[in-house]
Design a protein around this motif. Sequence first.
Motif, PDB file in Angstrom:
ATOM      1  N   LYS A 262     -75.291  69.863   8.396  1.00 11.22           N
ATOM      2  CA  LYS A 262     -73.909  70.356   8.344  1.00 11.22           C
ATOM      3  C   LYS A 262     -73.401  70.472   6.915  1.00 11.22           C
ATOM      4  N   LEU A 263     -72.465  71.396   6.739  1.00  9.21           N
ATOM      5  CA  LEU A 263     -71.822  71.657   5.464  1.00  9.21           C
ATOM      6  C   LEU A 263     -70.694  70.660   5.218  1.00  9.21           C
ATOM      7  N   ARG A 264     -70.730  69.986   4.082  1.00  6.84           N
ATOM      8  CA  ARG A 264     -69.654  69.057   3.731  1.00  6.84           C
ATOM      9  C   ARG A 264     -68.323  69.794   3.571  1.00  6.84           C
ATOM     10  N   ASN A 265     -67.236  69.076   3.872  1.00  6.55           N
ATOM     11  CA  ASN A 265     -65.904  69.656   3.726  1.00  6.55           C
ATOM     12  C   ASN A 265     -65.630  70.099   2.294  1.00  6.55           C
ATOM     13  N   GLY A 266     -66.020  69.266   1.336  1.00  5.00           N
ATOM     14  CA  GLY A 266     -65.741  69.562  -0.053  1.00  5.00           C
ATOM     15  C   GLY A 266     -66.605  70.660  -0.636  1.00  5.00           C
ATOM     16  N   GLU A 267     -67.552  71.185   0.152  1.00  9.81           N
ATOM     17  CA  GLU A 267     -68.436  72.247  -0.321  1.00  9.81           C
ATOM     18  C   GLU A 267     -68.214  73.559   0.427  1.00  9.81           C
ATOM     19  N   GLN A 268     -67.083  73.668   1.125  1.00 10.45           N
ATOM     20  CA  GLN A 268     -66.810  74.919   1.833  1.00 10.45           C
ATOM     21  C   GLN A 268     -66.655  76.097   0.880  1.00 10.45           C
ATOM     22  N   GLY A 269     -66.342  75.828  -0.378  1.00 13.07           N
ATOM     23  CA  GLY A 269     -66.233  76.899  -1.359  1.00 13.07           C
ATOM     24  C   GLY A 269     -67.563  77.324  -1.943  1.00 13.07           C
ATOM     25  N   SER A 270     -68.634  76.568  -1.673  1.00 11.49           N
ATOM     26  CA  SER A 270     -69.962  76.884  -2.220  1.00 11.49           C
ATOM     27  C   SER A 270     -71.046  76.598  -1.184  1.00 11.49           C
ATOM     28  N   PRO A 271     -70.967  77.258  -0.025  1.00  9.26           N
ATOM     29  CA  PRO A 271     -71.895  76.919   1.063  1.00  9.26           C
ATOM     30  C   PRO A 271     -73.358  77.225   0.775  1.00  9.26           C
ATOM     31  N   ARG A 272     -73.635  78.266  -0.015  1.00  5.73           N
ATOM     32  CA  ARG A 272     -75.042  78.566  -0.279  1.00  5.73           C
ATOM     33  C   ARG A 272     -75.687  77.447  -1.090  1.00  5.73           C
ATOM     34  N   ALA A 273     -75.012  76.988  -2.121  1.00  7.30           N
ATOM     35  CA  ALA A 273     -75.561  75.894  -2.920  1.00  7.30           C
ATOM     36  C   ALA A 273     -75.711  74.631  -2.082  1.00  7.30           C
ATOM     37  N   ALA A 274     -74.735  74.367  -1.208  1.00 11.42           N
ATOM     38  CA  ALA A 274     -74.805  73.190  -0.344  1.00 11.42           C
ATOM     39  C   ALA A 274     -75.969  73.305   0.625  1.00 11.42           C
ATOM     40  N   PHE A 275     -76.154  74.499   1.178  1.00  9.94           N
ATOM     41  CA  PHE A 275     -77.272  74.718   2.094  1.00  9.94           C
ATOM     42  C   PHE A 275     -78.606  74.490   1.389  1.00  9.94           C
ATOM     43  N   GLU A 276     -78.736  75.011   0.190  1.00 12.41           N
ATOM     44  CA  GLU A 276     -79.987  74.841  -0.540  1.00 12.41           C
ATOM     45  C   GLU A 276     -80.253  73.373  -0.849  1.00 12.41           C
ATOM     46  N   ALA A 277     -79.197  72.618  -1.154  1.00 14.54           N
ATOM     47  CA  ALA A 277     -79.365  71.191  -1.405  1.00 14.54           C
ATOM     48  C   ALA A 277     -79.841  70.464  -0.147  1.00 14.54           C
ATOM     49  N   SER A 278     -79.287  70.837   0.999  1.00 13.58           N
ATOM     50  CA  SER A 278     -79.722  70.219   2.254  1.00 13.58           C
ATOM     51  C   SER A 278     -81.161  70.596   2.567  1.00 13.58           C
ATOM     52  N   ARG A 279     -81.484  71.846   2.367  1.00 12.72           N
ATOM     53  CA  ARG A 279     -82.851  72.288   2.655  1.00 12.72           C
ATOM     54  C   ARG A 279     -83.858  71.552   1.771  1.00 12.72           C
ATOM     55  N   LYS A 280     -83.501  71.354   0.509  1.00 12.10           N
ATOM     56  CA  LYS A 280     -84.378  70.621  -0.403  1.00 12.10           C
ATOM     57  C   LYS A 280     -84.514  69.168   0.019  1.00 12.10           C
ATOM     58  N   ALA A 281     -83.386  68.523   0.369  1.00  9.13           N
ATOM     59  CA  ALA A 281     -83.431  67.118   0.777  1.00  9.13           C
ATOM     60  C   ALA A 281     -84.270  66.933   2.035  1.00  9.13           C
ATOM     61  N   LEU A 282     -84.174  67.880   2.952  1.00 12.89           N
ATOM     62  CA  LEU A 282     -84.910  67.797   4.208  1.00 12.89           C
ATOM     63  C   LEU A 282     -86.374  68.205   4.044  1.00 12.89           C
ATOM     64  N   GLY A 283     -86.674  68.930   2.973  1.00 12.50           N
ATOM     65  CA  GLY A 283     -88.046  69.354   2.734  1.00 12.50           C
ATOM     66  C   GLY A 283     -88.526  70.422   3.700  1.00 12.50           C
ATOM     67  N   VAL A 284     -87.627  71.303   4.118  1.00  8.52           N
ATOM     68  CA  VAL A 284     -87.978  72.353   5.072  1.00  8.52           C
ATOM     69  C   VAL A 284     -87.544  73.710   4.523  1.00  8.52           C
ATOM     70  N   ASP A 285     -88.129  74.760   5.069  1.00  6.26           N
ATOM     71  CA  ASP A 285     -87.758  76.113   4.665  1.00  6.26           C
ATOM     72  C   ASP A 285     -86.604  76.652   5.496  1.00  6.26           C
ATOM     73  N   THR A 286     -86.585  76.280   6.769  1.00 10.68           N
ATOM     74  CA  THR A 286     -85.601  76.834   7.700  1.00 10.68           C
ATOM     75  C   THR A 286     -84.849  75.716   8.403  1.00 10.68           C
ATOM     76  N   ILE A 287     -83.543  75.877   8.525  1.00 14.56           N
ATOM     77  CA  ILE A 287     -82.711  74.965   9.314  1.00 14.56           C
ATOM     78  C   ILE A 287     -82.475  75.626  10.675  1.00 14.56           C
ATOM     79  N   ASP A 288     -82.667  74.892  11.733  1.00 16.15           N
ATOM     80  CA  ASP A 288     -82.493  75.486  13.061  1.00 16.15           C
ATOM     81  C   ASP A 288     -81.027  75.730  13.397  1.00 16.15           C
ATOM     82  N   LEU A 289     -80.153  74.800  13.004  1.00 14.87           N
ATOM     83  CA  LEU A 289     -78.727  74.952  13.277  1.00 14.87           C
ATOM     84  C   LEU A 289     -77.950  74.385  12.104  1.00 14.87           C
TER      85      LEU A 289
END
Length: 285
Positions: A85-112
């Motif tokens: 999920k996208l943090r509240n404080g990162e609603q202005g920068s969702p792409r960067a937040a998504f990339e950070a989550s993807r990196k932390a999870l170590g996956v290429d694709t997020i299912d939801l």
Amino acid sequence: MNAPINTGLAGAVPVLTLNNGVTIPQLGFGVFQIPPEETRLAVGEALAAGYLHIDTAAAYRNEAGVGAAIAESGIPRDEIFLTTKLRNGEQGSPRAAFEASRKALGVDTIDLYLIHWPVPSQGLYVQAWRELEILYAEGHIRAIGVSNFLPEHLDELLANSTVVPAVNQIEVHPSFTQDALAQKSRSHDIAVQAYSPLGQGRDLSSPVVSELAAKYGATAAQIVLAWHLGLGNIVIPKSVTPQRIRENLAATSFNLSSEEIAAISALETGERIGADPAVAAFTQM
């Protein structure tokens, strides 16, 4: 009283089809409030028990542990449904937040991928959603959705976007059923996903739940989870205890009658445990 049913082996977990054709296991494993240092082991236990749906969030600060457990499990990545999920404080920068989550999870694709809270005072959730639509179109996310969105937030989003959310993840348990919000979501073909599904334990000691547990030879938690499944909710219970992790999954092994589901629903009090999405404004940073 009989021993809890199927404490070691669960029945087949039902699979629901979301509004874009993606399938999701109806019973998953949540990691809210699991400390980062305990997450890898807890998720590893869940995957070993048979869970194939893991729900986390950037705000939980345990995505790395989730990713490590998935990598160590030996289960093919495409067999595990992964939500963050996208943090509240990162609603202005969702792409960067998504990339950070993807990196932390170590996956290429997020299912939801979900907008965690609307935070209406920020006025950013429609803008954030449009960015999620782009990530979805690019194939980085298999489905996008929201969490804690009330009817007015859904109305504004639907009026100003192209993609209908696949899921609305909301607080639901027997003493706080949110029927109107659930019906509103489903009227737009938005699946309802329940967090705090056991009322953080407060709904487990009610007489109706205890009576049904005795009838089915089940735990109280299994009864409440079976109630969720009977309502059509996607549900993500959390535990760090291996036996309870297995027991919760075994809620798929029996079905409650419509009368029993109604009796549990009658526990409704209108009292939520978590924050009110109409006014919640924390950043989660």
